[in-house]
Design a protein around this motif. Structure first.
Motif, PDB file in Angstrom:
ATOM      1  N   ARG A 365       0.842  -1.204   0.000  1.00 37.87           N
ATOM      2  CA  ARG A 365       0.000   0.000   0.000  1.00 37.87           C
ATOM      3  C   ARG A 365       0.879   1.257   0.000  1.00 37.87           C
ATOM      4  O   ARG A 365       1.933   1.287   0.658  1.00 37.87           O
ATOM      5  CB  ARG A 365      -0.880   0.026   1.249  1.00 37.87           C
ATOM      6  N   MET A 366       0.402   2.288  -0.706  1.00 35.07           N
ATOM      7  CA  MET A 366       1.149   3.545  -0.799  1.00 35.07           C
ATOM      8  C   MET A 366       0.316   4.660  -0.178  1.00 35.07           C
ATOM      9  O   MET A 366      -0.912   4.566  -0.099  1.00 35.07           O
ATOM     10  CB  MET A 366       1.409   3.884  -2.272  1.00 35.07           C
ATOM     11  N   HIS A 367       0.997   5.730   0.224  1.00 39.79           N
ATOM     12  CA  HIS A 367       0.216   6.917   0.610  1.00 39.79           C
ATOM     13  C   HIS A 367       0.766   8.134  -0.107  1.00 39.79           C
ATOM     14  O   HIS A 367       1.955   8.194  -0.457  1.00 39.79           O
ATOM     15  CB  HIS A 367       0.144   7.092   2.127  1.00 39.79           C
ATOM     16  N   LEU A 368      -0.106   9.098  -0.350  1.00 35.71           N
ATOM     17  CA  LEU A 368       0.290  10.298  -1.082  1.00 35.71           C
ATOM     18  C   LEU A 368       0.873  11.309  -0.116  1.00 35.71           C
ATOM     19  O   LEU A 368       0.351  11.504   0.987  1.00 35.71           O
ATOM     20  CB  LEU A 368      -0.925  10.899  -1.801  1.00 35.71           C
ATOM     21  N   GLY A 369       1.970  11.959  -0.565  1.00 32.51           N
ATOM     22  CA  GLY A 369       2.621  12.953   0.286  1.00 32.51           C
ATOM     23  C   GLY A 369       2.503  14.349  -0.303  1.00 32.51           C
ATOM     24  O   GLY A 369       1.480  14.695  -0.915  1.00 32.51           O
ATOM     25  N   LEU A 370       3.573  15.127  -0.146  1.00 28.59           N
ATOM     26  CA  LEU A 370       3.554  16.524  -0.578  1.00 28.59           C
ATOM     27  C   LEU A 370       3.832  16.623  -2.082  1.00 28.59           C
ATOM     28  O   LEU A 370       4.490  15.753  -2.656  1.00 28.59           O
ATOM     29  CB  LEU A 370       4.611  17.306   0.197  1.00 28.59           C
ATOM     30  N   PRO A 371       3.362  17.698  -2.739  1.00 27.44           N
ATOM     31  CA  PRO A 371       3.640  17.839  -4.172  1.00 27.44           C
ATOM     32  C   PRO A 371       5.106  18.182  -4.451  1.00 27.44           C
ATOM     33  O   PRO A 371       5.738  18.861  -3.649  1.00 27.44           O
ATOM     34  CB  PRO A 371       2.714  18.993  -4.590  1.00 27.44           C
ATOM     35  N   ASP A 372       5.624  17.712  -5.609  1.00 26.64           N
ATOM     36  CA  ASP A 372       6.978  18.085  -6.026  1.00 26.64           C
ATOM     37  C   ASP A 372       6.920  19.413  -6.788  1.00 26.64           C
ATOM     38  O   ASP A 372       5.866  20.051  -6.847  1.00 26.64           O
ATOM     39  CB  ASP A 372       7.615  16.949  -6.861  1.00 26.64           C
ATOM     40  N   ALA A 373       8.066  19.798  -7.411  1.00 21.80           N
ATOM     41  CA  ALA A 373       8.142  21.097  -8.094  1.00 21.80           C
ATOM     42  C   ALA A 373       7.107  21.181  -9.221  1.00 21.80           C
ATOM     43  O   ALA A 373       6.574  22.260  -9.520  1.00 21.80           O
ATOM     44  CB  ALA A 373       9.539  21.296  -8.651  1.00 21.80           C
ATOM     45  N   ALA A 374       6.779  20.028  -9.842  1.00 20.46           N
ATOM     46  CA  ALA A 374       5.817  20.027 -10.957  1.00 20.46           C
ATOM     47  C   ALA A 374       4.374  19.896 -10.453  1.00 20.46           C
ATOM     48  O   ALA A 374       3.438  19.819 -11.244  1.00 20.46           O
ATOM     49  CB  ALA A 374       6.151  18.889 -11.907  1.00 20.46           C
ATOM     50  N   GLY A 375       4.192  19.845  -9.133  1.00 19.31           N
ATOM     51  CA  GLY A 375       2.837  19.766  -8.571  1.00 19.31           C
ATOM     52  C   GLY A 375       2.346  18.348  -8.400  1.00 19.31           C
ATOM     53  O   GLY A 375       1.222  18.120  -7.940  1.00 19.31           O
ATOM     54  N   ARG A 376       3.189  17.351  -8.735  1.00 22.95           N
ATOM     55  CA  ARG A 376       2.760  15.956  -8.599  1.00 22.95           C
ATOM     56  C   ARG A 376       3.029  15.462  -7.183  1.00 22.95           C
ATOM     57  O   ARG A 376       4.118  15.667  -6.642  1.00 22.95           O
ATOM     58  CB  ARG A 376       3.537  15.105  -9.605  1.00 22.95           C
ATOM     59  N   LEU A 377       2.019  14.816  -6.596  1.00 21.47           N
ATOM     60  CA  LEU A 377       2.161  14.363  -5.218  1.00 21.47           C
ATOM     61  C   LEU A 377       3.169  13.220  -5.133  1.00 21.47           C
ATOM     62  O   LEU A 377       3.169  12.327  -5.989  1.00 21.47           O
ATOM     63  CB  LEU A 377       0.803  13.874  -4.690  1.00 21.47           C
TER      64      LEU A 377
END
Ligand code: FAD
Ligand code: SF4
Ligand code: SF4
Length: 478
Positions: A365-377
């Protein structure tokens, strides 16, 4: 006739009818039926004829959408076709497979509260009708030019450029290593999104217009790139991206783990009546199998839905992000769910199980974190959440990179970017080699058909300028 428009306040959105799930799961025919004349007129009349049409602004081809909607609503279909064809080489193809929810329709101003105008379905309807009515005429240039151009790659970028250059009077030859014209339109995208007859109809139209195709011509292999340059006044490279991204991890070399494009090409070839030993031996056939597809883009969606049609026992899509953050079209996810595909969101493979042949995927299982420079989580595994999904066939659909350029063409002077795509001048589309241009996925990286068409058309205009300026200079020097 302006009063015919602006009907969106009382006329609800109606998309073309979909074929019932039970029938469409059993064949590779398109799932959407064509609009009939009444529905096409009515749906076009919902457009509010915006002064600044955001639909057009967000169409990569800047199509004159409000104009052809108004003409369709008024029943002036031949004129609608002329306007649609002026900016788009293959409107009936874009109408079928553009991710409209992210482009024109997603930006239609009536979307907020009233649901967008069904732009793609009307675009398809206009050109399909134009073909039926005989309004689509072969290309007839006003004058023949003495110059010739060579185009490497018969995908949408190469074909759009071929059409534009032939219309200007050039002698055009398109080279492709495959035995059929269309690139990913013929061998990548399955028939349930784009029937093969639609692509073949366009090939015939291009040939009738005088464009020559040299197929089974592997440029950089049997056919030297420098020989090709010597044959033509300018060359366009539109070879797409085909190197599949790999999955590392224990067991990734097991039998039964296959790349998405091998799987889709085999299925498309079978549909076209070819003999495909790897399909007939069962390796690339999902029938009766528990299929796991890894990835969340258009390619993954095409694989899951192909597996359903081949009679898979079960089909699961593992994707490391969630539904809202997947790159594929949401419309296709809904279609896949309706057809019985199970989506396992926020899940990534850790290892592949089995002795010689794969028997399962160990996922986490994965969890979503903070966005990178391109806005992708960002995505991170959740410790201690591993589980097993049983599988007899695993299809890897993690995207594509360019194939070993520039050495694939054996021309080290051809400059590439850090991503391995061809470097071109942003305005002239010319590569580091004089007279050699590039367009489509080989420049952008894996993208969309509509962008390939746009690039092909723009590159053709730049090639025209280059050839004419070079010819003028040569004449002045004589
Ligand atoms: P391609 O279509 O890849 O064509 C390149 C051509 O060059 C091929 O015919 C290839 O055989 C030829 N070639 C390559 N190397 C050589 C060589 N050395 N010598 C001779 N010929 C060569 N986009 C959408 O808009 N909507 C969709 O629904 C959609 N679904 C997709 C589904 C799948 C499975 C895939 C893989 C892609 C999908 N795409 C979709 C993306 C779209 O297909 C591409 O962006 C588009 O086809 C790129 O066009 P192109 O002309 O640059 O390259
Ligand atoms: Fe919409 Fe694609 Fe047609 Fe443009 S080409 S209007 S984005 S469907
Ligand atoms: Fe018509 Fe919508 Fe485009 Fe406005 S944004 S012109 S309503 S299709």
């Amino acid at each position: 006739m302006a009063e015919v428009m602006l009907q969106f306040t009382h006329l609800p959105q109606k998309t073309p009818e979909k074929r019932p799930v039970a029938t469409r799961r059993a064949d590779f025919e398109e799932i959407y039926k064509k609009f009939d004349a009444v529905a096409a007129r009515a749906q076009s009349s919902r457009c509010s004829q915006c002064g600044i049409p955001f639909c057009s602004v967000h169409c990569p081809l800047s199509n004159n959408i409000p104009d052809w909607l108004k003409l369709t609503a008024e029943g002036r279909l031949e004129e609608a076709y002329e306007i649609s064809a002026a900016t788009n080489t293959f409107p009936e193809i874009c109408g079928r497979i553009c991710p409209q929810d992210r482009l024109c329709e997603g930006n239609c101003v009536i979307e907020k509260g009233f649901e967008s105008v069904t732009i793609g379905a009307v675009e398809r309807y206009i050109t399909d009708t134009a073909f039926e009515q005989g309004w689509v005429k072969p290309i007839r240039p006003l004058r023949e030019l003495p110059h010739s151009v060579g185009i490497v790659g018969a995908g949408p970028a190469g074909l759009a450029a071929a059409e534009a250059l032939r219309s200007l009077g050039y002698k055009v030859t398109v080279y492709d290593r495959h035995d059929r014209v269309g690139g990913l339109l013929i061998y990548g995208i399955p028939g349930f999104k784009l029937e093969k007859e639609i692509v073949i109809r366009r090939r015939n139209w291009l040939e009738e217009g005088g464009i020559k195709f040299e197929l089974n011509a592997d440029v950089g292999g049997k056919l030297a790139f420098q020989d090709l340059r010597a044959r033509h006044d300018a060359v366009l490279v539109a070879t797409g991206v085909y190197k599949a991204r790999e999955i590392a991890g224990p067991g990734s070399g097991l039998k039964g783990i296959v790349p998405a494009l091998d799987y889709l090409i085999a299925s498309n070839r079978m549909g076209l009546g070819d003999k495909v030993p790897a399909f007939e031996s069962g390796l690339l056939d999902a029938q009766g199998k528990r299929v796991v597809v890894i990835g969340g883009g258009d390619t993954a969606m095409d694989c899951v839905r192909t597996a359903v049609r081949q009679g898979a026992k079960s089909v699961t899509c593992l994707y490391r992000r969630d539904r809202a953050n997947m790159p594929g079209s949401l419309r296709e996810v809904t279609n896949a769910e309706d057809e019985g595909v199970v989506f396992d969101w926020l899940a990534a493979p850790e290892a592949f199980l089995g002795d010689e042949t794969v028997t399962g995927v160990r996922a986490i299982r994965m969890h979503l974190g903070l966005p990178d420079a391109a806005g992708r989580l960002s995505v991170d595994p959740i410790a201690g959440t591993s589980y097993t999904v049983e599988a007899d066939l695993v299809i890897k659909a993690l995207g594509f990179d360019p194939e070993n350029m520039p050495m694939a063409f054996n021309v080290p002077e051809l400059t590439v970017t850090n991503w391995g795509t061809l470097k071109v001048h942003p305005k002239t589309f010319m590569t580091s080699l004089p007279g050699v241009f590039a367009a489509g996925d080989i420049v952008r990286g894996a993208s969309l058909v509509v962008w390939a068409i746009r690039d092909g058309r723009d590159a053709a205009a730049a090639m025209h300028e280059f050839v004419q300026v070079s010819a003028g200079m040569a004449q002045a020097a004589e």
